[in-house]
Every structure is written in C-alpha cells, then in structure tokens.
Design a protein around this motif. Structure first.
Motif, short mmCIF file in Angstrom:
data_model
loop_
_atom_site.label_atom_id
_atom_site.label_comp_id
_atom_site.label_asym_id
_atom_site.label_seq_id
_atom_site.Cartn_x
_atom_site.Cartn_y
_atom_site.Cartn_z
N GLY A 138 -10.25 0.98 -12.89
CA GLY A 138 -10.31 -0.46 -12.79
C GLY A 138 -10.04 -1.18 -14.09
O GLY A 138 -9.58 -2.33 -14.09
N LYS A 198 -6.15 -4.52 -5.37
CA LYS A 198 -6.79 -3.97 -6.56
C LYS A 198 -8.05 -3.19 -6.17
O LYS A 198 -8.27 -2.05 -6.61
CB LYS A 198 -7.14 -5.09 -7.53
N GLU A 199 -8.87 -3.79 -5.32
CA GLU A 199 -10.11 -3.13 -4.89
C GLU A 199 -9.81 -1.88 -4.07
O GLU A 199 -10.51 -0.86 -4.20
CB GLU A 199 -10.94 -4.11 -4.07
N ARG A 200 -8.76 -1.94 -3.26
CA ARG A 200 -8.39 -0.77 -2.46
C ARG A 200 -7.98 0.40 -3.35
O ARG A 200 -8.39 1.53 -3.13
CB ARG A 200 -7.26 -1.13 -1.49
N ASP A 208 0.85 -1.19 0.00
CA ASP A 208 0.00 0.00 0.00
C ASP A 208 0.89 1.25 0.00
O ASP A 208 1.63 1.48 0.95
CB ASP A 208 -0.89 -0.01 1.25
N THR A 230 -4.62 -7.90 -11.75
CA THR A 230 -4.18 -8.67 -10.58
C THR A 230 -3.29 -9.82 -11.01
O THR A 230 -3.57 -10.51 -11.99
CB THR A 230 -5.39 -9.24 -9.81
N ASP A 264 -6.25 -9.34 -5.16
CA ASP A 264 -7.53 -8.72 -5.49
C ASP A 264 -7.89 -7.66 -4.45
O ASP A 264 -8.50 -6.64 -4.78
CB ASP A 264 -8.65 -9.77 -5.53
N ALA A 265 -7.52 -7.91 -3.20
CA ALA A 265 -7.82 -6.94 -2.14
C ALA A 265 -7.13 -5.60 -2.40
O ALA A 265 -7.73 -4.54 -2.21
CB ALA A 265 -7.40 -7.51 -0.78
N GLU A 269 -8.74 0.85 -6.54
CA GLU A 269 -9.92 1.31 -7.29
C GLU A 269 -10.78 2.23 -6.43
O GLU A 269 -11.35 3.22 -6.91
CB GLU A 269 -10.73 0.13 -7.79
N GLY A 270 -10.86 1.92 -5.14
CA GLY A 270 -11.60 2.76 -4.21
C GLY A 270 -11.00 4.14 -4.05
O GLY A 270 -11.68 5.08 -3.60
N THR A 327 -0.04 -7.20 0.53
CA THR A 327 -0.66 -7.52 -0.74
C THR A 327 -0.79 -9.05 -0.81
O THR A 327 -1.82 -9.61 -0.47
CB THR A 327 0.15 -6.96 -1.92
#
Length: 383
Positions: free
Chosen positions: A155, A145-147, A108, A160, A142-143, A149-150, A277
């Motif tokens: 996206g 990736k979603e973070r 992150d 991933t 994936d987690a 995108e948020g 990650t």
C-alpha cells in the motif's frame, strides 16, 4: 523530470484517452516521451496533439525489451511509466532498469481476459507476474487500490489518480438528428435514446443491459438502445437483442471514434460492467450532460451519487436497471436534472489539470522513495 510512457499503441477507449490527456498536461512542465510498439491511430493522435512520440516496431517482445533498455539508459529518463499488459511484460523482460518503473492499473488484471482462457494464461499471466515487480503502481480509483492491496500489493507504493477530462470552451459534435440518422438508427424526435460505449465482452455485462432494455421498451415503446463497441461477445449480444427486443429498437454502431457526437446524441448514458476502475465513459457522458445510470463499481460512485447525479445499481440486477431506465424514459425533467448535476460535479472535481498535478506528485514520491532506499542500502558516504 524526464518521463517515458510505454504502451502497445493498439489501445482504444479509456486507456488511450487517459494517456493522451495526461501526457498533454505533463508536457507543459516536463520532458515527456510516448513510446508505442505499433504505428497506428494511437501514435498518430498523440503526434497531432504535440506529444513527442516514438514507435519501436517489434520483431519480438524480447527485441523491444533489449532496445528499450538501451534507450532508457542512453537518454537518462527519470521514470518509465507503463500502461497495459504488453508494456508491463516488455518492461519485465528488460531486467533491472536504469530508472524506477511504474504501472497504471486501468482495469482488474484478473478480469482483463475474461472469457478468453488462452490469452488469460499467456499474456494475462505474464502481466500479473510483471505487475508484482514494479517500483510503484497507479490505480485509477480508490476501490481498485484497495482491491490490489487486498491481494498483497504494498500500500505504501500504491497510489490513486482519478481520470481527468478537459472542458474546452467548444466541443465539436454533429447535430443529434444527423448523427443518429447517419448510424441508421430507427428513431424520431419523440424517442428516448439510451446508449453504451464499451467493449462487447463479458466484463461489460451487456446481457443484463439487453434484458433490462427489453423490459423498458415493453413499457416505453419510444425507447431506443444504441450500442457502440465491438468485441468477442458481439454475436451473442446481437442474437439476444433480436430475440428479446422489438425489431429496430436496438442498434449496434460498431466502433465509434466521434465520442462527442455519440454522447451528444444520447438522452441516457449507461454502464453495466461487473468491474471498472474509473471509466471515461461516465465522465465523457457527463461532459455532454447525459443522464447516467451505472453499476456501482470501482470509482463510479465518486461521480454518480444515487438519486443526485444519476442512478446506481448492483451488477447483474436486471429488474432494478429496467425500473430506473423506465423512470427516466418517462420523465424528461428528471433526465435534465440528473444530466445537469453530473456535469457540474465532473467539471468541478475531475479536471485534467488536477490529474496532471496528482501524477507529478506521484513521480516525486517514487523518486524520493528510491533515493531514500538507496541511502539505506549503501549508508552515508564519508569523505
């Protein structure tokens, strides 16, 4: 394809393992070059693995960026793939490049310099700016990736890829007794050795680990904790261990390079991070059939299925971690069952070959998107 991977060259741990493993695999069917800023163990290991490696010794980041931009254009690379904050910043300083630029998000970016405010507001801030202007990104879970995108990342350009690991027929390692004795750990054959390999800094939350181990060793005097790593928080964690745990039960091994011997020596592999990650610490331990207890962060739950291939806990939960540690310390059959289950899962689902195939798919997707966008800008050519 002709692909350049850019990394500072001072990296250790998961990023280093990921890049070298990936480039070994990609080199089988592509023209691949690794570029580092420093000549050190990273570059030398890559060379030993047969990876075409170039060192651009830096006078300044601007100097490296200027030379890199010329080199990319002259050699006609199809893709520039960056790893880490310094590589991202250098690629940003190049300005418009002759090929698409991707960045792998290994961790992150908001937490990379946690506990180091000066670095966070200099290289950390520049890195976060640079990441916004990529042609694509690769998240290693994936987690993550979603973070991202948020946080507003596109996206459609965020891909991933899970870290893959090799399973050679023979993994060289030292005998357990020889390795532990060589480190100076106070142990005997009746001891249960818990271990963690990670930077000693706040994001890895070794405060929770030491507090939980103190509770475990009070119930299981044969428990031992081996910490492999260095970091800014080392002095604080050493002091906490000395305060809470019996003398000789916690050992700090410093920087460890022989990870096969390290994980082979463990009974239980631990990870207490508040953010990850998809850490190699989990898959490297699994390859040695280590019983595993980890926080449920990032892509870890893809591998550690609670109660089936290991145990998951919430970050910062000292009491639950201590309960899980005590349970596996008391039950050798449980440790063996969980260790065998995670070995089979990683071997089946997270191979280095699958990682290489997925990365090539991502490159083709990025190049196809670039060509499609170029046609959209300029329209069809009429002869």
């Amino acid at each position: 394809m002709k692909i350049m991977h850019l990394i500072s060259g001072g990296d250790v741990g998961g990023a280093k393992t990921h890049v070298i493993s990936l480039l070994e695999e990609l080199s089988k069917g592509n023209e691949v070059e690794l570029v580092c800023f420093v000549d050190g163990p990273f570059a030398r290991e890559a060379l030993e693995k047969g990876i075409n490696t170039r060192v651009l010794k830096k006078r300044s980041l601007f100097h490296v960026a200027r030379n890199l931009k010329k080199y990319l254009k002259n050699k006609q690379f199809d893709i520039l793939h960056c790893h880490g904050s310094k590589a991202n910043v250098v690629s940003m300083l190049m300005g418009k490049a002759s090929c698409p630029i991707l960045s792998t998000i290994h961790s992150d970016p908001r937490l990379d310099y946690m506990g180091r405010p000066a670095a966070n507001w200099t290289i950390g801030l520049l890195n976060r700016i640079a990441l916004r202007i990529r042609d694509g990104w690769v998240a290693v879970s994936d987690a993550m990736k979603e973070r991202m995108e948020g946080r507003g990342y596109d996206g459609g350009r965020m891909h991933t890829i899970y870290n893959g690991i090799g399973f050679p027929k023979k993994l060289p390692h030292l005998p357990r007794q020889e390795y532990l004795s060589g480190l100076g750990l106070d142990w005997d054959e009746g001891c249960v050795v818990f271990g963690i390999a990670a930077r000693i800094d706040p994001v890895k939350d070794m405060t929770t680990l030491v507090k939980a181990f103190a509770k475990t060793v009070a119930d299981c005097p044969n428990a031992r904790l081996l910490i492999a790593g260095i970091g800014d928080q080392e002095e604080e964690i050493r002091a906490l261990a000395a305060e809470l745990c019996p003398a000789g039960t916690v050992h700090f091994a410093g920087w460890v390079s022989d990870m096969n011997s390290f994980y082979h020596a463990l009974d239980v592999n631990l990870l207490t991070s508040i953010s990850e990650t998809f850490p190699y610490a989990i898959t490297e331990g699994a390859r040695m059939r280590c019983c595993t207890i980890s926080t449920a962060v990032g892509g870890v739950p893809k591998v550690v299925i609670d109660g089936e291939t290991g145990y998951l806990i919430t970050p910062g939960d000292v009491d639950t971690l201590a309960q899980r540690m005590t349970a596996v310390a008391r039950d050798a059959k449980l440790r063996a069952m969980l260790g065998g289950a995670i070995y089979e899962k990683v071997k089946t689902e997270f191979s280095v070959e699958a990682m290489g195939v997925r990365q090539e798919e991502i490159y083709r997707s990025v190049l196809h998107r670039r060509d499609r966008e170029a046609k959209g800008r300029y329209g069809a050519v009429v002869c």
